[in-house]
Design a protein around this motif. Structure first.
Motif, PDB file in Angstrom:
ATOM      1  N   CYS A   1      15.398  22.346  -9.098  1.00 13.96           N
ATOM      2  CA  CYS A   1      15.444  20.914  -8.763  1.00 13.96           C
ATOM      3  C   CYS A   1      15.928  20.696  -7.331  1.00 13.96           C
ATOM      4  O   CYS A   1      15.899  19.570  -6.837  1.00 13.96           O
ATOM      5  CB  CYS A   1      16.355  20.163  -9.732  1.00 13.96           C
TER       6      CYS A   1
ATOM      7  N   CYS B   1      16.297  16.833  -5.970  1.00 13.06           N
ATOM      8  CA  CYS B   1      16.007  15.641  -6.766  1.00 13.06           C
ATOM      9  C   CYS B   1      17.275  14.792  -6.874  1.00 13.06           C
ATOM     10  O   CYS B   1      18.347  15.316  -7.208  1.00 13.06           O
ATOM     11  CB  CYS B   1      15.531  16.048  -8.161  1.00 13.06           C
TER      12      CYS B   1
ATOM     13  N   CYS C   1      20.206  17.904 -14.906  1.00  9.21           N
ATOM     14  CA  CYS C   1      19.291  16.766 -14.902  1.00  9.21           C
ATOM     15  C   CYS C   1      19.947  15.615 -15.664  1.00  9.21           C
ATOM     16  O   CYS C   1      20.292  15.764 -16.838  1.00  9.21           O
ATOM     17  CB  CYS C   1      17.964  17.144 -15.569  1.00  9.21           C
TER      18      CYS C   1
ATOM     19  N   CYS D   1       8.441  18.819 -14.522  1.00 14.34           N
ATOM     20  CA  CYS D   1       9.797  19.291 -14.840  1.00 14.34           C
ATOM     21  C   CYS D   1       9.813  19.966 -16.208  1.00 14.34           C
ATOM     22  O   CYS D   1      10.596  20.881 -16.449  1.00 14.34           O
ATOM     23  CB  CYS D   1      10.776  18.131 -14.891  1.00 14.34           C
TER      24      CYS D   1
HETATM   25  S1  SF4 Z   1      14.422  18.133 -14.166  1.00 16.03           S
HETATM   26 FE1  SF4 Z   1      15.537  16.212 -13.747  1.00 16.03          FE
HETATM   27  S2  SF4 Z   1      16.828  16.694 -11.958  1.00 16.03           S
HETATM   28 FE2  SF4 Z   1      15.231  18.270 -12.056  1.00 16.03          FE
HETATM   29  S3  SF4 Z   1      13.550  17.528 -10.772  1.00 16.03           S
HETATM   30 FE3  SF4 Z   1      13.103  16.854 -12.854  1.00 16.03          FE
HETATM   31  S4  SF4 Z   1      13.999  14.759 -13.012  1.00 16.03           S
HETATM   32 FE4  SF4 Z   1      14.911  15.773 -11.203  1.00 16.03          FE
END
Ligand code: SF4
Length: 175
Positions: A54, A108, A116, A126
């Motif tokens: 991420c 992110c 997350c 994801c």
């Molecule tokens: S898993 Fe969650 S934190 Fe990671 S990129 Fe996707 S939305 Fe963002």
């Protein structure tokens, strides 16, 4: 620097957000994500690097999504009272977190303290990506399969299809 807001772009995002809030679209997207999760569970991959993927810049990759996914995701963040599934963990500060709010630059903005914060409503990419060696082939196949279905969903509901970088999409949608 953030450029001037393009009125056409603003109305595009209004249309995507309105479409994402329609019950039929909402139900279809939830069902698709449930299917994705089941397909992943069947294959049993392991997350080895716990959230490093991420952090896009340091990991060296990007996350791509459809505009409808961004719009739906933001709808869930704005209205965390979710009657169908567990709501995402409340995001510090509430509402949309723009890319510049990321705890790590180039990461992110929804990754908080290495985890997350929006696990239940995260987009397709994801859900499917794992860095575990040996999973690349099925990941690619599964991704293509579900992305094709996402695209068909856009067409079925007369929603313009656009594929974009996650960070750029959050930035554009949040203006
Ligand atoms: S898993 Fe969650 S934190 Fe990671 S990129 Fe996707 S939305 Fe963002």
């Amino acid at each position: 620097m953030v450029g001037a807001i393009d009125p056409d772009e603003r109305s595009d995002w209004q249309a995507w957000r309105a479409a994402a809030a329609r019950p039929a679209v909402d139900a279809e997207l939830r069902a698709l994500y449930t299917e994705v999760d089941a397909a992943i569970a069947q294959r049993g991959p392991t997350c080895w690097t716990s959230g490093k993927c991420c952090k896009f810049d340091s990991f060296g990759h990007r996350l791509y999504v459809t505009a409808l996914e961004v719009a739906w995701f933001l709808g869930q963040i704005d209205s965390p009272a979710d009657a169908h599934a567990a709501p995402p963990t409340p995001v510090a500060g509430g509402g949309i977190r723009l890319p510049q709010m990321a705890q790590t630059p180039g990461a992110c903005p929804y990754q908080l303290d290495g985890r997350c914060s929006t696990h239940t409503v995260r987009p397709l990419g994801c859900r499917i990506f794992f860095c575990q060696a040996g999973t690349e082939d099925w990941q690619q196949d599964l991704y293509e399969l579900f992305l094709t279905r996402l695209r068909a969903m856009h067409e079925r509901h007369a929603v313009e299809y656009r594929y974009m970088d996650w960070i750029a999409g959050l930035e554009a949608a949040g203006r």
